[in-house]
Write an enzyme that holds these catalytic residues in place. Structure first.
Site, PDB file in Angstrom:
ATOM      1  N   LYS A 118      19.341  26.771 -67.176  1.00 53.56           N
ATOM      2  CA  LYS A 118      20.449  27.578 -67.709  1.00 53.56           C
ATOM      3  C   LYS A 118      21.798  26.981 -67.354  1.00 53.56           C
ATOM      4  CE  LYS A 118      18.187  31.734 -68.985  1.00 53.56           C
ATOM      5  NZ  LYS A 118      18.165  33.161 -69.200  1.00 53.56           N
ATOM      6  N   LYS A 200       9.869  26.075 -74.332  1.00 52.56           N
ATOM      7  CA  LYS A 200       9.352  27.445 -74.513  1.00 52.56           C
ATOM      8  C   LYS A 200      10.142  28.176 -75.603  1.00 52.56           C
ATOM      9  CE  LYS A 200      11.769  30.756 -71.643  1.00 52.56           C
ATOM     10  NZ  LYS A 200      11.766  32.011 -70.987  1.00 52.56           N
ATOM     11  N   LYS A 203      14.579  33.622 -76.837  1.00 53.38           N
ATOM     12  CA  LYS A 203      15.385  34.427 -77.752  1.00 53.38           C
ATOM     13  C   LYS A 203      16.822  33.929 -77.828  1.00 53.38           C
ATOM     14  CE  LYS A 203      14.888  38.396 -74.692  1.00 53.38           C
ATOM     15  NZ  LYS A 203      15.418  38.087 -73.348  1.00 53.38           N
TER      16      LYS A 203
HETATM   17  P1  ATP Z   1      16.398  34.127 -72.581  1.00 60.09           P
HETATM   18  O1  ATP Z   1      16.132  33.320 -73.813  1.00 60.09           O
HETATM   19  O2  ATP Z   1      17.590  35.024 -72.699  1.00 60.09           O
HETATM   20  O3  ATP Z   1      16.363  33.318 -71.345  1.00 60.09           O
HETATM   21  P2  ATP Z   1      13.693  34.970 -72.598  1.00 60.09           P
HETATM   22  O4  ATP Z   1      13.298  34.993 -74.023  1.00 60.09           O
HETATM   23  O5  ATP Z   1      13.216  33.868 -71.755  1.00 60.09           O
HETATM   24  O6  ATP Z   1      15.236  35.148 -72.468  1.00 60.09           O
HETATM   25  P3  ATP Z   1      13.352  37.097 -70.628  1.00 60.09           P
HETATM   26  O7  ATP Z   1      14.051  38.388 -70.750  1.00 60.09           O
HETATM   27  O8  ATP Z   1      13.939  36.130 -69.651  1.00 60.09           O
HETATM   28  O9  ATP Z   1      13.206  36.372 -72.028  1.00 60.09           O
HETATM   29  O10 ATP Z   1      11.811  37.343 -70.281  1.00 60.09           O
HETATM   30  C1  ATP Z   1      11.108  38.525 -70.435  1.00 60.09           C
HETATM   31  C2  ATP Z   1       9.636  38.277 -70.211  1.00 60.09           C
HETATM   32  O11 ATP Z   1       9.100  37.492 -71.275  1.00 60.09           O
HETATM   33  C3  ATP Z   1       9.341  37.500 -68.927  1.00 60.09           C
HETATM   34  O12 ATP Z   1       8.182  38.042 -68.320  1.00 60.09           O
HETATM   35  C4  ATP Z   1       9.049  36.109 -69.415  1.00 60.09           C
HETATM   36  O13 ATP Z   1       8.166  35.416 -68.560  1.00 60.09           O
HETATM   37  C5  ATP Z   1       8.398  36.376 -70.753  1.00 60.09           C
HETATM   38  N1  ATP Z   1       8.590  35.260 -71.698  1.00 60.09           N
HETATM   39  C6  ATP Z   1       9.787  34.805 -72.153  1.00 60.09           C
HETATM   40  N2  ATP Z   1       9.599  33.778 -73.001  1.00 60.09           N
HETATM   41  C7  ATP Z   1       8.261  33.567 -73.081  1.00 60.09           C
HETATM   42  C8  ATP Z   1       7.446  32.635 -73.793  1.00 60.09           C
HETATM   43  N3  ATP Z   1       7.973  31.730 -74.592  1.00 60.09           N
HETATM   44  N4  ATP Z   1       6.101  32.719 -73.634  1.00 60.09           N
HETATM   45  C9  ATP Z   1       5.551  33.651 -72.822  1.00 60.09           C
HETATM   46  N5  ATP Z   1       6.263  34.550 -72.120  1.00 60.09           N
HETATM   47  C10 ATP Z   1       7.608  34.519 -72.234  1.00 60.09           C
END
Ligand code: ATP
Ligand code: LTN
Length: 335
Positions: A118, A200, A203
């Site tokens: 980040k 990965k 969002k």
């Molecule tokens: P950002 O893009 O804002 O960093 P994010 O999409 O990674 O957000 P978070 O709010 O940080 O989402 O994560 C919420 C949950 O979703 C966490 O348990 C995280 O491990 C899971 N998660 C996020 N992205 C993935 C992915 N690509 N595959 C599986 N699990 C995920």
């Protein structure tokens, strides 16, 4: 009330309201949350304080916080069985985070890969909160003495840090915190970007074709699946040399329950076109009922407010008790 010794195991998890949830959030984390509430005492939190580590537009953050709560209800979290709340409504999170930050070393925070990723992505805003974020996450978990934390694989490192901080605190003062275990699903713990399958699915990705949102309509889901990056060999098979196809197979497997061998057999001799359509359909089948429920809940502001008020009160009571214990142990003056 059940006695402490007889209590069900407890679960806590959180998700940031930084945008609409993706298929990765769903498969990796959120879809398990509803299932687990039968067996465990569950707390689920919209982590809006965490969202401040990256610049947010205030009005959007407020709106996304509501949407996140509505989406969690739509995926099957029952506010009578579980405690659903917004992090900033329980001040003990920020308070315990300070104490834990004072028991977390600079060196251990420097090793966090999410911080490195980040800070590279937001090089113009590498703020102190982004760095101390794991102390706040540890507070989220330790305030409730959670036994299990259901998350995607990317959060494993933060869970390990939480355990280390808890153990250090317990040794230094006296046994206070339960050491939490991660609960990471076997399939779909790391859903990859549809455009760059080595990254990965996230969002906050700038390329909208890289992710599927839980609010995407059927046409959009189909279009994004069809555009997903694959390879030129044309065979539905998993392998390190085929990250795009393997990712689509994992998604399909997670949503249909079929294993890789039967997926290979199902699409033998057929091109990627047919396979991608089937993947899209499996997503549409799961998301459309959730989307209807989501729209209904989001339109009922009074209901949503009531759920969050109730959640804040119930979580606040539990968290307040832990915080008082901690303040006492570390020597904060009690009046
Ligand atoms: P950002 O893009 O804002 O960093 P994010 O999409 O990674 O957000 P978070 O709010 O940080 O989402 O994560 C919420 C949950 O979703 C966490 O348990 C995280 O491990 C899971 N998660 C996020 N992205 C993935 C992915 N690509 N595959 C599986 N699990 C995920
Ligand atoms: N750090 C997590 C979200 C999160 C969380 C938590 C997950 C905040 N607090 C407590 C589990 C338990 C993330 O960025 N995905």
């Amino acid at each position: 009330m059940t006695q402490e010794t007889q209590r069900k195991q407890r679960i806590l998890s959180g998700i940031q309201p930084t945008g609409t949830f993706t298929l990765g959030n769903y498969i990796g984390a959120v879809r398990n949350w509803g299932v687990l509430q039968q067996e465990y005492e569950c707390l689920y939190m919209v982590a809006n304080l965490h969202a401040l580590t990256v610049r947010q537009t205030p009005a959007d953050l407020r709106q996304q916080t509501r949407q996140a709560a509505a989406m969690l209800l739509a995926t099957g979290i029952d506010p009578k069985q579980s405690i659903l709340f917004v992090q900033s409504h329980v001040p003990a999170h920020a308070e315990l985070a300070w104490v834990l930050a004072c028991n977390t070393q600079f060196g251990e925070l420097s090793r966090m890969t999410q911080f490195k990723d980040k800070s590279a992505k937001h090089a113009d805003n590498v703020n102190a909160g982004l760095f101390t974020y794991p102390a706040l996450m540890a507070a989220d978990i330790l305030l409730y003495n959670a036994d299990l934390v259901p998350v995607g694989a990317d959060q494993k490192q933060h869970l390990e840090l939480t355990r280390n901080v808890a153990q250090r605190f317990n040794n230094l003062y006296s046994p206070t915190f339960q050491l939490p275990e991660p609960y990471i699903p076997k399939t779909g713990a790391r859903v990859m970007s549809l455009q760059e399958p080595e990254k990965k699915m996230s969002k906050s990705d700038t390329n909208a074709n890289s992710y599927i949102l839980m609010t995407d309509d059927a046409d959009t889901i189909l279009r994004k699946c069809k555009r997903a990056v694959t390879d030129s060999d044309g065979v539905v098979r998993s392998g390190e040399d085929k990250p795009g196809v393997t990712n689509l197979m994992s998604i399909y497997s997670a949503l249909t329950g079929k294993d890789f061998a039967s997926i290979e057999a199902e699409f033998q001799g057929q091109g990627y076109g047919v396979f991608k359509e089937a993947v899209a359909q499996s997503i549409i089948d799961v998301f459309s009922p959730i989307q209807q429920e989501y729209a209904r809940i989001l339109a009922d502001k009074a209901y949503l407010d009531e759920v969050l008020q109730d959640g804040a009160q119930r979580a606040g009571r539990l968290a307040g008790r832990t915080l008082q214990k901690v303040y006492k142990k570390v020597g904060m003056l009690q009046l």
